[in-house]
Design an enzyme around this catalytic site. Sequence first.
Site, PDB file in Angstrom:
ATOM      1  N   CYS A 274       0.846  -1.186   0.000  1.00  0.00           N
ATOM      2  CA  CYS A 274       0.000   0.000   0.000  1.00  0.00           C
ATOM      3  C   CYS A 274       0.885   1.241   0.000  1.00  0.00           C
ATOM      4  O   CYS A 274       1.997   1.226   0.505  1.00  0.00           O
ATOM      5  CB  CYS A 274      -0.943   0.084   1.190  1.00  0.00           C
TER       6      CYS A 274
ATOM      7  N   ARG B 118       3.118   0.193  -5.361  1.00  0.00           N
ATOM      8  CA  ARG B 118       2.965  -0.437  -4.050  1.00  0.00           C
ATOM      9  C   ARG B 118       1.638  -1.185  -3.913  1.00  0.00           C
ATOM     10  O   ARG B 118       1.378  -1.811  -2.882  1.00  0.00           O
ATOM     11  CB  ARG B 118       3.055   0.623  -2.951  1.00  0.00           C
TER      12      ARG B 118
ATOM     13  N   TRP C  69      -2.949  -2.506  -1.546  1.00  0.00           N
ATOM     14  CA  TRP C  69      -2.677  -3.921  -1.857  1.00  0.00           C
ATOM     15  C   TRP C  69      -3.353  -4.691  -0.731  1.00  0.00           C
ATOM     16  O   TRP C  69      -2.929  -4.624   0.414  1.00  0.00           O
ATOM     17  CB  TRP C  69      -1.174  -4.180  -1.892  1.00  0.00           C
TER      18      TRP C  69
ATOM     19  N   ASN D 210      -0.592   1.691   5.880  1.00  0.00           N
ATOM     20  CA  ASN D 210       0.201   0.678   5.172  1.00  0.00           C
ATOM     21  C   ASN D 210       0.792  -0.244   6.232  1.00  0.00           C
ATOM     22  O   ASN D 210       1.418   0.239   7.168  1.00  0.00           O
ATOM     23  CB  ASN D 210       1.305   1.390   4.375  1.00  0.00           C
ATOM     24  N   GLY D 211       0.577  -1.554   6.087  1.00  0.00           N
ATOM     25  CA  GLY D 211       1.107  -2.500   7.077  1.00  0.00           C
ATOM     26  C   GLY D 211      -0.001  -3.407   7.562  1.00  0.00           C
ATOM     27  O   GLY D 211      -1.045  -3.533   6.912  1.00  0.00           O
TER      28      GLY D 211
ATOM     29  N   GLU E 117      14.278 -18.516 -11.453  1.00  0.00           N
ATOM     30  CA  GLU E 117      13.912 -17.144 -11.820  1.00  0.00           C
ATOM     31  C   GLU E 117      13.074 -17.138 -13.105  1.00  0.00           C
ATOM     32  O   GLU E 117      12.076 -16.421 -13.208  1.00  0.00           O
ATOM     33  CB  GLU E 117      15.191 -16.304 -11.969  1.00  0.00           C
TER      34      GLU E 117
ATOM     35  N   LYS F 158       9.291 -15.683 -13.453  1.00  0.00           N
ATOM     36  CA  LYS F 158       8.892 -14.656 -14.434  1.00  0.00           C
ATOM     37  C   LYS F 158       7.670 -15.116 -15.206  1.00  0.00           C
ATOM     38  O   LYS F 158       6.725 -14.365 -15.401  1.00  0.00           O
ATOM     39  CB  LYS F 158      10.002 -14.381 -15.440  1.00  0.00           C
TER      40      LYS F 158
ATOM     41  N   GLU G  39       4.376 -15.346 -12.847  1.00  0.00           N
ATOM     42  CA  GLU G  39       3.818 -14.082 -12.339  1.00  0.00           C
ATOM     43  C   GLU G  39       3.247 -13.221 -13.461  1.00  0.00           C
ATOM     44  O   GLU G  39       2.339 -12.429 -13.241  1.00  0.00           O
ATOM     45  CB  GLU G  39       4.845 -13.299 -11.520  1.00  0.00           C
TER      46      GLU G  39
ATOM     47  N   HIS H 249      14.901 -37.687  -9.359  1.00  0.00           N
ATOM     48  CA  HIS H 249      14.519 -38.022  -7.975  1.00  0.00           C
ATOM     49  C   HIS H 249      13.031 -37.751  -7.717  1.00  0.00           C
ATOM     50  O   HIS H 249      12.615 -37.687  -6.568  1.00  0.00           O
ATOM     51  CB  HIS H 249      15.391 -37.231  -7.000  1.00  0.00           C
TER      52      HIS H 249
ATOM     53  N   LYS I 194       4.854  -3.933  -6.412  1.00  0.00           N
ATOM     54  CA  LYS I 194       6.288  -3.843  -6.678  1.00  0.00           C
ATOM     55  C   LYS I 194       7.119  -3.891  -5.403  1.00  0.00           C
ATOM     56  O   LYS I 194       8.196  -4.451  -5.382  1.00  0.00           O
ATOM     57  CB  LYS I 194       6.560  -2.540  -7.445  1.00  0.00           C
TER      58      LYS I 194
HETATM   59  C1  F6R Z   1       9.618 -10.813  -9.277  1.00  0.00           C
HETATM   60  C2  F6R Z   1       9.908  -9.726  -8.362  1.00  0.00           C
HETATM   61  C3  F6R Z   1       9.840 -10.011  -6.901  1.00  0.00           C
HETATM   62  C4  F6R Z   1      10.885  -9.176  -6.148  1.00  0.00           C
HETATM   63  C5  F6R Z   1      10.740  -9.398  -4.638  1.00  0.00           C
HETATM   64  C6  F6R Z   1      11.817  -8.659  -3.854  1.00  0.00           C
HETATM   65  O1  F6R Z   1       9.747 -10.417 -10.608  1.00  0.00           O
HETATM   66  O2  F6R Z   1      10.151  -8.618  -8.775  1.00  0.00           O
HETATM   67  O3  F6R Z   1       9.992 -11.364  -6.637  1.00  0.00           O
HETATM   68  O4  F6R Z   1      12.154  -9.552  -6.580  1.00  0.00           O
HETATM   69  O5  F6R Z   1       9.479  -8.968  -4.207  1.00  0.00           O
HETATM   70  O6  F6R Z   1      11.760  -7.292  -4.097  1.00  0.00           O
HETATM   71  P1  F6R Z   1      12.984  -6.361  -3.732  1.00  0.00           P
HETATM   72  O7  F6R Z   1      14.129  -6.761  -4.600  1.00  0.00           O
HETATM   73  O8  F6R Z   1      12.509  -4.963  -4.010  1.00  0.00           O
HETATM   74  O9  F6R Z   1      13.278  -6.586  -2.281  1.00  0.00           O
END
Ligand code: F6R
Length: 606
Positions: free
Chosen positions: A2, A27, A74, A99-100, A479, A483, A486, A502, A601
Site C-alpha cells: 500500500c 505499491r 494492496w 500501510n502494514g 527465476e 517470471k 507471475e 529423484h 512492486k
Molecule cells: C519478481 C519480483 C519479486 C521481487 C521481490 C523482492 O519479478 O520482482 O519477486 O524480486 O518482491 O523485491 P525487492 O528486490 O525490491 O526486495
Amino acid sequence: MCGIVGAVGHQQCSEMLLDSLKRLEYRGYDSSGIVTIHNNAIALRRAVGKLFNLDQELRAAPLAGEIGIGHTRWATHGGVTTENAHPHVAAGRVAIVHNGIIENHGMIRQRLQDAGHSFSSDTDSEVLAHLFVEAFDAGLDPAAAAVKVLAEIDGAYAFAALSLDHPDLLIVARNASPLALGIGDGACYIGSDAIALSHLTRRVIYLKDKDFAVVQPDGPQIFTADGTPANRESVIVSANPGLVDKGGYRHFMEKEIHEQPDAIAHSLAAMTDSDGRLTAQMDETKLAAINGIVMLAAGTSHYATQIARYWIESLAGVPVACEVASEYHYRQPATGPFSTALAISQSGESLDTLMAMRHAAACGMTTIGLVNVPDSTIAREADAVLPTRAGPEIGVASTKAFTAQLTVLLCFATALARAKGRLDEASANRIHKQIQALPGLVGKTLGLFDHIRPIAHQMAQAKSTLYLGRGALYPLALEGALKLKELSYIHAEGFASGEMKHGPIALIEDGLPVVALLAADHVMTKASSNLREASARGGRIILIAEERAAAEVDYADAVITVPDVDPLLAPLLLAVPAQILAYLTAVEKGTDVDQPRNLAKSVTVE
Ligand code: F6R
C-alpha cells in the site's frame, strides 16, 4: 504494501495527492481513495481498481480542501471492495490511511464494538480511525491521542490520520513500514517514500520506528512512542525523475528489458574505482576479514543471491548461505560462521528483507545493503551500501534490477577474491574485461524478440511448464519459472536438472514445455543428459543456450541462442531470453504485464 500520501497547507490538495499516489501505484493497485476536509466536513472519494478509476471519480466530483490524505491499496485484510478501500472514516470525523498490518486488530475491534463503535469495513486498518475517535472523545490532544493509540497497536504500520477535531493537522506514525515527511514552503507532505513527494520537495525527514509526528503547514513536531519530543534531521534526497514514461515501448517491462545494457554498464561503473579496478566499496582489510556471508533477499533478488553464491564460493572461497528473508529470523538460525550479512533488494523496502537484515545486525553481523533505490530504508540502515544503478524499475516483474544485481555481485565476488589473495591481478582484470563486454552482449540478445515470438505463441497455450538448469543456471531456472508464472499465470516450476530423476520427472508427459538452460560449462554434459531424459519422455524442449552449447544438442524442439561467453557470466546473459520469453507469452495471453494480478512492486508487509 500500500502507498500512503498526505498534505497539509497545500491549496486544493486533492489533485496533487492523486499525482503523489500515481508515483506509489507500484505499491499496490487493488483500490484507492482520497479524503479531504472542506467546510468543516469530511469529503471522501474511493474507487476499486487502478488509480485511473479514482481519477475518473475525482473528475466527476472534485474534492476541495487544503488538508488531505490518500491511499493506494494492496489488499491484506478484507476483499477488494469500495468499503475496504482506504481512507477509512470513523464517526464521520476521523479518517485514516494505513500501510502494514495491525496484528492485534481483532481484539481491538471487539473492544471498540463492545463500546458501541460500528465498523464499515473488514480491514485491520479501520481500528486506527476508531481508536483516534475514542482518544479525542476522552479529551486528549493530538500528541496524547497518538501515544494512546500507539500503546495499543501491535504490528507494522505507517499511517496518517486527520480529524474534524483538529482540522489543521495530520497525525502520522511508523513502525517497520516506510514513511517520509516532506518539508515544503508553507505546506508539509507525507508519503510512503520520497519519490511520492519529489514533485513537491526534496527536503525530507525520515521517521524512526515507533516515532509519530503532528504535522502542520509550518512543520512537523516529532515524538517517540511515549510522547517524548524527538529531533530528527531533515535530509535533501537525491533528485529523481518522478514519473517515468514508457519511452515508446508498449510496456514498462519491455522498456526495462531494453535498458539492461545501460543498467549493467552504470552498475559496473559504480563498482570500478578511480584506478579502474573492481571494488567492493569497502576497505581492503575489512573485505579480507569477511569469513562467511549470509545473503538475505526475496523473490527475484533471492535468485540473484543463489547465482552469486557460485561466484563467491568458487572465486573467493568464502562460505555463503542464501536465505529466503521471510524465513530467516523466525527460524533462529545459527549465525556463528558468518561475519557479514548482505541484504539484496531492488526497492530497498521489502519488509521481509529489512527484518532479516535487522536480525543479522542484532546478531552482531556487519550488514551490507545491495539496493537500487539509494534513499531506501535498507540503504539507510545498512553499515555499507553496494548500489545497483539500474534506474527506476516500474514493471512489477524485476528485469533490469536483476541483471544489475548480478553485475554488482560478480564485481563484489571478484574484489573479495582479490582481497583474500585467491585471485591475482591479471585474473581479476580478465573477469573485469568480460563484465565490460556484457552490455554489448546483452544488447545482441535484445535482437531475439522476433525469434522468440512464435515460441511464446505456443507457450501461451500451455497449462504447465518446467524450467531446468544445472550449476549456476539452476537458480536461473527458478527465476525463469517465476517470471513466467507471475506474468502469464501459467504454472511453472524450476528444478535443478540433476534432481529431475529423484521425482519431478514423473510430471513429464507428451508436449509438456521444458525450458532448458544450458551453457558450455563444467556441468554441460551432465545437464544435457538430464535434458535428454526429459525429451525421451515427451517433454518439448525449448533450449536457451550459448551457441557452442546449443551445437551439442540434437533433441531440442526450439532453440534460442546467445553469444558464447565465459561460463562465469552465462547466467547473466541467459537471463535475458528467459525474460523475453515470459514477457512475450504474457503479451500473447493478454495479461496485465506491468501490473500482474495480486502483486505489488514493493512488498512492505511480512
Ligand atoms: C519478481 C519480483 C519479486 C521481487 C521481490 C523482492 O519479478 O520482482 O519477486 O524480486 O518482491 O523485491 P525487492 O528486490 O525490491 O526486495
